[in-house]
Design an enzyme around this catalytic site. Structure first.
Site, PDB file in Angstrom:
ATOM      1  N   LYS A  63      38.001  68.478  82.641  1.00 41.94           N
ATOM      2  CA  LYS A  63      39.119  67.677  83.132  1.00 41.94           C
ATOM      3  C   LYS A  63      38.624  66.647  84.143  1.00 41.94           C
ATOM      4  CE  LYS A  63      43.046  70.808  82.521  1.00 41.94           C
ATOM      5  NZ  LYS A  63      44.154  71.516  83.189  1.00 41.94           N
ATOM      6  N   ARG A  99      37.742  75.179  77.373  1.00 43.28           N
ATOM      7  CA  ARG A  99      39.082  74.722  77.006  1.00 43.28           C
ATOM      8  C   ARG A  99      39.025  74.186  75.576  1.00 43.28           C
ATOM      9  NH1 ARG A  99      38.139  72.496  82.251  1.00 43.28           N
ATOM     10  NH2 ARG A  99      39.572  73.308  83.848  1.00 43.28           N
ATOM     11  N   HIS A 123      36.955  75.004  87.207  1.00 42.59           N
ATOM     12  CA  HIS A 123      38.153  74.877  88.034  1.00 42.59           C
ATOM     13  C   HIS A 123      37.833  74.043  89.277  1.00 42.59           C
ATOM     14  CE1 HIS A 123      40.322  78.711  86.392  1.00 42.59           C
ATOM     15  NE2 HIS A 123      40.604  77.631  85.693  1.00 42.59           N
ATOM     16  N   HIS A 173      43.064  79.352  74.506  1.00 48.26           N
ATOM     17  CA  HIS A 173      43.136  79.622  75.941  1.00 48.26           C
ATOM     18  C   HIS A 173      43.121  81.116  76.238  1.00 48.26           C
ATOM     19  CE1 HIS A 173      43.215  76.820  79.225  1.00 48.26           C
ATOM     20  NE2 HIS A 173      43.962  77.632  79.945  1.00 48.26           N
TER      21      HIS A 173
END
Length: 300
Positions: free
Chosen positions: A171, A147, A268, A242
């Site tokens: 994240k 990212r 993810h 992205h």
């Protein structure tokens, strides 16, 4: 109230600075629509119907797309869950609100034939610091599926001792390890040597990607770099960091990589987020089928 909510998002939820900024903006917009400020906001008086009216106002008057509206709903959902947890409200009024239906859009990606040319050009070493930095930006985004925020946040000591792997903070501050392809590893070593030889970084800055003044590069600068590099290579359509992440995942899937492995490499949280790339793979198979099948080639 908002300041405490922001601290909760940062310290406990460990959301990225961009996500925290967006959530704060969404909540402030909601309060402005209610006609109150932070000091006069009485969350216990808000009803589910108020939330529904807000959604209608945003989608009809503000012409906000379903995808953008879902993010704003998520912001309010996080707010009222936090308020319920702290005892400021007796029930979560956003819970009954479903997300809006959105159309499924396939992630944009660069075709493999085009990407091969871009990578070949990026492999060539030079003594031009900016050229080498920009090439490495493209290579890491594409070969590691990073990212934008993850790329900007890389420090030189995030690599293993032999630079064969990289520790990424994703994240929610979750960490993952991604392997380095040998030609990328060699590019990194050349780039770091260039920083030292040209005294680009003479301070204590540990960032991998630097400006020519030795400071950590900004997200805006990386975004602009990717746009310029892909535009120069003749890439059509959307050009962004992205898109290179999507390209990484799509090319791996098309080459037979396991979905779970791709999920781990992308960082993810769920397999569902990764499965969107199967649509690109199926679209590619249909294209091959249409060109190769005798009934398609020969007509009906």
């Amino acid at each position: 109230m908002i300041a405490d909510f922001v601290r909760y998002l940062e310290a406990e939820r460990r959301y990225s600075p961009l996500t925290v900024r967006n959530y704060r903006h969404d909540v402030e917009q909601f309060l402005a629509w209610l006609g109150v400020d932070d000091a006069r906001f009485e969350p216990q008086r808000i009803t589910t119907d108020d939330i529904r009216e807000w959604i209608l106002y945003r989608t009809e008057t503000g012409r906000v797309s379903a995808a953008s509206m879902n993010r704003e709903i998520s912001s309010l959902r996080a707010l009222f869950r936090w308020l319920l947890r702290t005892g400021a409200v007796g029930r979560d009024v956003v819970h009954p609100i479903p997300s809006l239906r959105t159309s499924q859009r396939l992630p944009a990606f660069v075709p493999e034939s085009r990407m091969n040319g871009i990578v070949s050009e990026c492999e060539c070493d030079s003594e031009d610091f900016v050229r080498e930095r920009n090439s490495l930006i493209i290579l890491l985004l594409y070969t590691c599926g990073l990212r934008l925020a993850e790329l900007v946040g890389i420090d030189r000591d995030d690599f293993s001792a032999d630079f064969s792997s990289l520790r990424i903070r994703g994240k929610g501050d979750k960490e993952r390890i991604v392997p380095m392809l040998e030609f990328v590893r060699e590019k990194i070593l050349h780039y770091i040597g260039l920083i030292e030889r040209q005294n680009i970084c003479i301070s204590s800055e540990k960032a991998l990607f630097l400006t020519h003044k030795g400071k950590r590069i900004s997200r805006t600068a990386v975004y602009r770099t990717v746009q310029e590099e892909l535009d120069r290579a003749g890439v059509q359509g959307k050009k962004s960091p992205h898109v290179l992440r999507h390209t990484f995942a799509t090319h791996l899937l098309n080459s037979g990589a396991d979905m779970r492995e791709i999920q781990e490499l992308l960082g993810h949280a769920s397999l569902q987020a990764t499965q969107v790339y199967t649509h690109n793979s199926i679209a590619r198979l249909r294209e091959i089928y249409a060109k190769a099948h005798p009934r398609e080639k020969g007509g009906k």
